[in-house]
Design an enzyme around this catalytic site. Structure first.
Site, PDB file in Angstrom:
ATOM      1  N   ASP A   5     -14.209  20.879 -12.591  1.00  0.00           N
ATOM      2  CA  ASP A   5     -12.841  20.776 -12.052  1.00  0.00           C
ATOM      3  C   ASP A   5     -12.218  22.171 -12.157  1.00  0.00           C
ATOM      4  O   ASP A   5     -12.150  22.755 -13.236  1.00  0.00           O
ATOM      5  CB  ASP A   5     -12.057  19.760 -12.892  1.00  0.00           C
ATOM      6  CG  ASP A   5     -10.670  19.465 -12.320  1.00  0.00           C
ATOM      7  OD1 ASP A   5     -10.249  18.302 -12.406  1.00  0.00           O
ATOM      8  OD2 ASP A   5     -10.006  20.389 -11.820  1.00  0.00           O
ATOM      9  N   ASP A  33     -10.994  19.822  -5.613  1.00  0.00           N
ATOM     10  CA  ASP A  33     -11.424  20.801  -6.641  1.00  0.00           C
ATOM     11  C   ASP A  33     -12.312  20.193  -7.716  1.00  0.00           C
ATOM     12  O   ASP A  33     -12.379  20.701  -8.814  1.00  0.00           O
ATOM     13  CB  ASP A  33     -10.200  21.494  -7.253  1.00  0.00           C
ATOM     14  CG  ASP A  33      -9.505  20.642  -8.300  1.00  0.00           C
ATOM     15  OD1 ASP A  33      -9.561  19.406  -8.197  1.00  0.00           O
ATOM     16  OD2 ASP A  33      -8.926  21.236  -9.227  1.00  0.00           O
ATOM     17  N   GLU A  34     -12.995  19.118  -7.374  1.00  0.00           N
ATOM     18  CA  GLU A  34     -13.732  18.362  -8.381  1.00  0.00           C
ATOM     19  C   GLU A  34     -15.040  17.836  -7.822  1.00  0.00           C
ATOM     20  O   GLU A  34     -15.072  17.331  -6.700  1.00  0.00           O
ATOM     21  CB  GLU A  34     -12.915  17.108  -8.681  1.00  0.00           C
ATOM     22  CG  GLU A  34     -12.407  16.908 -10.042  1.00  0.00           C
ATOM     23  CD  GLU A  34     -11.745  15.536 -10.056  1.00  0.00           C
ATOM     24  OE1 GLU A  34     -12.221  14.693 -10.812  1.00  0.00           O
ATOM     25  OE2 GLU A  34     -10.803  15.309  -9.266  1.00  0.00           O
TER      26      GLU A  34
HETATM   27  P1  DGT Z   1      -6.005  21.515 -13.716  1.00  0.00           P
HETATM   28  O1  DGT Z   1      -7.217  20.891 -13.095  1.00  0.00           O
HETATM   29  O2  DGT Z   1      -5.291  20.627 -14.660  1.00  0.00           O
HETATM   30  O3  DGT Z   1      -6.293  22.864 -14.321  1.00  0.00           O
HETATM   31  O4  DGT Z   1      -4.947  21.801 -12.542  1.00  0.00           O
HETATM   32  P2  DGT Z   1      -5.109  21.564 -10.993  1.00  0.00           P
HETATM   33  O5  DGT Z   1      -3.953  22.245 -10.343  1.00  0.00           O
HETATM   34  O6  DGT Z   1      -6.459  21.997 -10.507  1.00  0.00           O
HETATM   35  O7  DGT Z   1      -4.899  20.007 -10.871  1.00  0.00           O
HETATM   36  P3  DGT Z   1      -5.876  18.878 -10.286  1.00  0.00           P
HETATM   37  O8  DGT Z   1      -7.295  19.241 -10.563  1.00  0.00           O
HETATM   38  O9  DGT Z   1      -5.356  17.580 -10.800  1.00  0.00           O
HETATM   39  O10 DGT Z   1      -5.588  18.895  -8.709  1.00  0.00           O
HETATM   40  C1  DGT Z   1      -6.163  19.854  -7.828  1.00  0.00           C
HETATM   41  C2  DGT Z   1      -5.149  20.329  -6.814  1.00  0.00           C
HETATM   42  O11 DGT Z   1      -4.595  19.211  -6.121  1.00  0.00           O
HETATM   43  C3  DGT Z   1      -3.952  21.046  -7.416  1.00  0.00           C
HETATM   44  O12 DGT Z   1      -4.174  22.436  -7.573  1.00  0.00           O
HETATM   45  C4  DGT Z   1      -2.842  20.754  -6.458  1.00  0.00           C
HETATM   46  C5  DGT Z   1      -3.203  19.430  -5.852  1.00  0.00           C
HETATM   47  N1  DGT Z   1      -2.388  18.349  -6.460  1.00  0.00           N
HETATM   48  C6  DGT Z   1      -2.661  17.631  -7.573  1.00  0.00           C
HETATM   49  N2  DGT Z   1      -1.698  16.738  -7.800  1.00  0.00           N
HETATM   50  C7  DGT Z   1      -0.790  16.872  -6.803  1.00  0.00           C
HETATM   51  C8  DGT Z   1       0.455  16.209  -6.460  1.00  0.00           C
HETATM   52  O13 DGT Z   1       0.913  15.307  -7.164  1.00  0.00           O
HETATM   53  N3  DGT Z   1       1.104  16.628  -5.337  1.00  0.00           N
HETATM   54  C9  DGT Z   1       0.617  17.626  -4.542  1.00  0.00           C
HETATM   55  N4  DGT Z   1       1.304  17.984  -3.462  1.00  0.00           N
HETATM   56  N5  DGT Z   1      -0.535  18.272  -4.829  1.00  0.00           N
HETATM   57  C10 DGT Z   1      -1.224  17.903  -5.936  1.00  0.00           C
HETATM   58 MG    MG Z   2      -8.211  21.043 -11.163  1.00  0.00          MG
END
Ligand code: DGT
Ligand code: MG
Length: 395
Positions: free
Chosen positions: A9, A105-106
């Site tokens: 991820d 991203d996973e």
């Molecule tokens: P992490 O994995 O905790 O380091 O952080 P992220 O940002 O990679 O979060 P993740 O893996 O849950 O989600 C991947 C991408 O999906 C993230 O960069 C932005 C998008 N995303 C996740 N949740 C939401 C949401 O609730 N709303 C929107 N618009 N985009 C989201």
């Molecule tokens: Mg992520």
């Protein structure tokens, strides 16, 4: 012999792409999502911003109040992120032929066969991280375990830039202190039932007889939770796994009544669902809207389309019209999301080739457009072409 499953991820995915592409933004709090002063939410934010308690789905106004003035705010560039996602998935396929992409991203990889070629699990994990960093300049967190559940939980425990290996004999100790709510099948309705029994951790769940779990969770979920608490879960990775549905949902940290925030969140969900559906060659007829009002009142509404689709705009349009058809306006929403199902292939498979399928009216041009956009981005780069939906960042 147990299998060796790897879950990867990317860290703060959209935000990390922005920091990679704008070196002057590195090391600073950065928010991808709505602009300050507008309505909307944080899609994601850099780890520097998370220190201030900001996270995905938080209303932007609330994030602005918490973050220092030097914070960078950018609008999402979905096409650019989709291209990076494609590159990462390509890298993963050089590691193992058995890669199952589950979100932008996973992915899961079956790396069982690699120990004799590459080395112990930690070396395989380190190699995956190094290859991703080399290819796209981003950090990822990797978890390795005997099945999907353990690998997924493991990738999360040392984020960002984490690498966690859980050998089969350590699965029990790994799970025991975790909150039981991380187990699959535990929902907002069922969690309070176990809490009333004094259950807090997975270790506590393990103390309950199977019969008690069946009574409180129903036969199917009861058995599932009983097994998961013992570290037993699905270990199959199938790149072409026929899925029952593809869906995305967002739980807001605070209830949202602003229709523009709800609309934007559904648009994001449609983009992600559409992108995964096209990548995995699924075309569906049934679009489902899911919505939860405070505290646990959940509704789903479905619409069957005349023509199967994997198009972002068609998915969003169907879900939004389902929302608009209900007298829900102004009610505080806790969760909103959408899904697609009802695959068009009759053999139960979903192996449709979008390029060979001449979909009939009324929205084939959407399907073809989406497929063509994906193909162009894959071949020539995301910024070669963008749709109106993906507004560019001001900077
Ligand atoms: P992490 O994995 O905790 O380091 O952080 P992220 O940002 O990679 O979060 P993740 O893996 O849950 O989600 C991947 C991408 O999906 C993230 O960069 C932005 C998008 N995303 C996740 N949740 C939401 C949401 O609730 N709303 C929107 N618009 N985009 C989201
Ligand atoms: Mg992520």
């Amino acid at each position: 012999m147990s299998r060796l499953i790897l879950h990867v991820d990317l860290d703060a995915f959209y935000a990390s792409v922005e920091q990679r592409d704008h070196p002057e933004w590195r090391g600073r709090p950065l928010v991808v999502g709505a602009e300050p002063g507008q309505r909307g939410v944080v899609a994601t934010c850099s780890y520097e911003a998370r220190r201030f308690g900001v996270h995905s789905a938080m209303p932007i106004a609330q994030a602005v109040r918490r973050l220092p003035p030097e914070t960078i705010y950018v609008r999402p560039s979905m096409a650019r992120y989709a291209k990076v996602s494609q590159q990462v998935m390509g890298v993963l396929e050089t590691v193992s032929p058995v890669v199952e992409r589950v979100s932008i991203d996973e992915a899961y990889l079956d790396v069982s066969g690699l120990t004799s070629l590459v080395g112990p699990p930690a070396i395989i994990g380190a190699q995956v991280k190094a290859r991703i960093r080399q290819a796209v300049g981003l950090t990822a967190s990797v978890g390795i375990g005997p099945n999907r559940l353990i690998a997924k939980l493991a990738s999360d425990v040392q984020k960002p830039d984490g690498l966690t290996v859980v050998p089969p004999e350590q699965v029990g100790d790994f799970l025991a202190p975790m909150p039981f709510t991380v187990l699959r099948g535990i929902g907002v309705k069922t969690a309070p039932r176990l809490e009333r029994l004094g259950v807090k951790t997975i270790g506590d769940v393990r103390q309950l007889p199977l019969e008690t779990l069946r009574q409180h969770l129903g036969a199917r979920t009861g058995i599932q939770v009983y097994q998961q608490a013992r570290g037993l879960a699905d270990d199959r990775i199938d790149p072409a796994r026929p899925r029952q549905s593809i869906s995305r949902e967002t739980t807001f940290p605070e209830d949202v009544s602003d229709p523009r925030i709800l609309e934007e969140t559904l648009r994001w969900a449609a983009q992600e669902v559409g992108s995964i559906a096209r990548q995995t060659r699924h075309l569906g007829r049934v679009v489902t809207l899911k919505i939860r009002f405070h505290p646990f009142e959940t509704h789903t509404r479905s619409r069957t389309l005349k023509v199967p689709t994997a198009d972002d705009a068609a998915l969003f349009g169907a879900a939004w019209s389902l929302f608009a058809a209900e007298p829900w306006s102004g009610r505080p929403v806790r969760l909103i999301g959408l899904g697609i199902s009802g695959w068009s292939a009759t053999d139960g498979g979903v192996q449709m080739d979008l390029f060979e399928t001449a979909a009939p009216e009324p929205c084939p041009e959407h399907d073809r457009l989406a497929a063509t956009l994906d193909a162009i981005r894959n071949r020539f780069g995301a910024d070669a072409i963008q749709r109106g939906l993906s507004r560019r960042s001001p900077g």
